[in-house]
Design an enzyme around this catalytic site. Sequence first.
Site, PDB file in Angstrom:
ATOM      1  N   PRO A 288      -3.037  -4.642  -6.817  1.00 35.54           N
ATOM      2  CG  PRO A 288      -0.497  -4.420  -6.330  1.00 35.54           C
ATOM      3  CD  PRO A 288      -1.955  -4.066  -6.193  1.00 35.54           C
ATOM      4  N   GLY A 289      -2.846  -8.138  -7.912  1.00 34.58           N
ATOM      5  CA  GLY A 289      -3.203  -9.717  -7.746  1.00 34.58           C
ATOM      6  C   GLY A 289      -1.706 -10.863  -7.882  1.00 34.58           C
ATOM      7  NE  ARG A 326      -4.543 -18.407 -13.649  1.00 36.53           N
ATOM      8  CZ  ARG A 326      -3.876 -18.402 -14.720  1.00 36.53           C
ATOM      9  NH1 ARG A 326      -2.684 -18.927 -15.317  1.00 36.53           N
ATOM     10  NH2 ARG A 326      -3.869 -17.206 -15.609  1.00 36.53           N
ATOM     11  CB  CYS A 356     -13.540 -39.169 -14.250  1.00 33.95           C
ATOM     12  SG  CYS A 356     -12.830 -39.907 -12.947  1.00 33.95           S
ATOM     13  CE1 TYR A 385      -6.989 -13.902  -8.600  1.00 31.47           C
ATOM     14  CE2 TYR A 385      -5.233 -13.773 -10.424  1.00 31.47           C
ATOM     15  CZ  TYR A 385      -6.793 -13.268  -9.562  1.00 31.47           C
ATOM     16  OH  TYR A 385      -6.522 -12.518  -9.220  1.00 31.47           O
TER      17      TYR A 385
HETATM   18  N1  LLP Z   1      -9.686  -5.564  -8.818  1.00 33.34           N
HETATM   19  C1  LLP Z   1     -10.711  -5.959  -9.056  1.00 33.34           C
HETATM   20  C2  LLP Z   1     -11.495  -5.360  -8.589  1.00 33.34           C
HETATM   21  C3  LLP Z   1     -10.398  -7.344  -9.592  1.00 33.34           C
HETATM   22  O1  LLP Z   1     -11.480  -7.860  -9.581  1.00 33.34           O
HETATM   23  C4  LLP Z   1      -9.101  -7.772  -9.501  1.00 33.34           C
HETATM   24  C5  LLP Z   1      -9.378  -9.226  -9.959  1.00 33.34           C
HETATM   25  C6  LLP Z   1      -7.852  -8.276  -9.307  1.00 33.34           C
HETATM   26  C7  LLP Z   1      -7.353  -6.246  -8.777  1.00 33.34           C
HETATM   27  C8  LLP Z   1      -6.616  -7.889  -9.374  1.00 33.34           C
HETATM   28  O2  LLP Z   1      -5.824  -7.987 -10.214  1.00 33.34           O
HETATM   29  P1  LLP Z   1      -4.216  -9.188 -10.881  1.00 33.34           P
HETATM   30  O3  LLP Z   1      -3.875  -7.393 -10.498  1.00 33.34           O
HETATM   31  O4  LLP Z   1      -4.345 -10.039 -10.060  1.00 33.34           O
HETATM   32  O5  LLP Z   1      -4.444  -8.854 -12.276  1.00 33.34           O
HETATM   33  N2  LLP Z   1      -8.299 -16.618 -12.152  1.00 33.34           N
HETATM   34  C9  LLP Z   1      -8.077 -15.843 -12.813  1.00 33.34           C
HETATM   35  C10 LLP Z   1      -7.946 -13.964 -12.605  1.00 33.34           C
HETATM   36  C11 LLP Z   1      -9.221 -13.420 -11.726  1.00 33.34           C
HETATM   37  C12 LLP Z   1      -9.210 -11.443 -12.118  1.00 33.34           C
HETATM   38  C13 LLP Z   1     -10.197 -11.617 -10.705  1.00 33.34           C
HETATM   39  N3  LLP Z   1     -10.339  -9.957 -10.484  1.00 33.34           N
HETATM   40  C14 LLP Z   1      -6.509 -16.424 -13.420  1.00 33.34           C
HETATM   41  O6  LLP Z   1      -6.255 -17.520 -12.883  1.00 33.34           O
HETATM   42  O7  LLP Z   1      -6.669 -15.733 -14.208  1.00 33.34           O
END
Ligand code: LLP
Length: 431
Positions: A288-289, A326, A356, A385
């Site tokens: 989880p991120g 975002r 700009c 992010y």
């Molecule tokens: N594991 C893998 C292999 C991933 O590619 C990602 C996110 C995660 C875990 C974590 O995902 P999460 O739990 O955070 O949903 N910049 C974008 C999100 C890009 C996510 C990329 N990969 C945003 O601001 O919404």
Amino acid sequence: MHDFRYVGKKLFCGRVAVESLVKKHGSPLYIYSQHTLTDHFQKLDHALAPLDHLICFAMKANSNLAVMRTFANLGSGFDVVSEGELRRVIAAGGDPRKCVFAGVGKTELEIEFALRKGIYCFNVESEPELLRINRVAARLKKVAPVAVRVNPNVDAGTHAKITTGTYENKFGIAFEQVEGVYARAAKLKNIRLRGLQMHIGSQLTEVRPFALAVKKVLPLVQKLAAKHHLEFFSIGGGIGIVYQPALASGDAAWWKTSAAKKILTPQTYAAALLPLLRPLGLKILLEPGRFLVGNAGILVTRVEYLKRTGRKNFVIVDAAMNDLIRPAFYDSYHEIIPLTKKGGATISSDVVGPICESGDYFCKDRPLPKVGEGDHLALLSAGAYGFVMASNYNSRGLAAEVLVNGNKSALVRPRQGLEEIWQSERVPGWM
Ligand code: LLP
């Protein structure tokens, strides 16, 4: 629920008035609540307690060393995607032996570094990568632990730019090909097959796609685990968070609404997945991120100008798309609230930055309280992010970051000095 709420008319993080932090550290300013980081980690960890599991924080969401140290101290591992991230884990006091290394483009140097540091596993995204890892490991006289990232071809039903688990995406190895890859990998001398991994996308607000993907992959995991003595199954990240207004502004009554009942909580997630995963008898990894950090952070910005055109009411602020990309990139919603609560009528507003580009906006035609020059606004749910995707576009310095813990606060990254932006650039001698 997160740690940002009004006390009287003033927005607080924990027991610290946000305004006092802006006075001290200036604007734009990222503020993170350590309480929320810890709380979210522990809630997920407890919900999964019946499983032998390891949370590997997807540090791409927020890699500030203080945030990382918070998770490392809670026993977290890390999902890394570059040598830079692995070096950050080490700098933050994290354990490389709890790190998984993902990404479709790992270079030889990155593989070598990760092998020397003894990471837990490479999540392999193609057969050429597998062969490369085997070659590098042979050269170093090591055995590389690997898992293949299976692409289950399940639609996560999320934004197209953050969906990853269908055959339209560059990620993983197609479901139908995985068995063959394991059979060939098993013959490679410097490879140890340790697990199987998947990740179907980000900001999933329902548990259904997770459950569908796990159900689809389960028979494959069982087969491969028996044949190759796998140790773990990683179900990736992707747990979505609430960006919507009422929750973000800390309205307790909101929790009683039907929308609240639909939230993807650690309990809902665990209730759907535990019965599927428990019988496997494997260690379960999660990456989880956003769930851990998203609602733990805000971005504070100052109102510089109000500009009324025939059709629009622009609130021009000192943060821009280079600080939080975002909305420009994904049309994402971030709730915007003033640091000092305002009564009275709202006015339809576009909050925009100084860059700009027309894409440099945080919201369009949104009813917001009337604000004036010098007021401060908070963009909520900016902990994931946010800062990590910031850039120096328009030669704007990177914002400062502050971590709050109860009544304590610390500057965890000072504002970037303008000369730092170009300090490593060189003008050739012939000019
Ligand atoms: N594991 C893998 C292999 C991933 O590619 C990602 C996110 C995660 C875990 C974590 O995902 P999460 O739990 O955070 O949903 N910049 C974008 C999100 C890009 C996510 C990329 N990969 C945003 O601001 O919404």
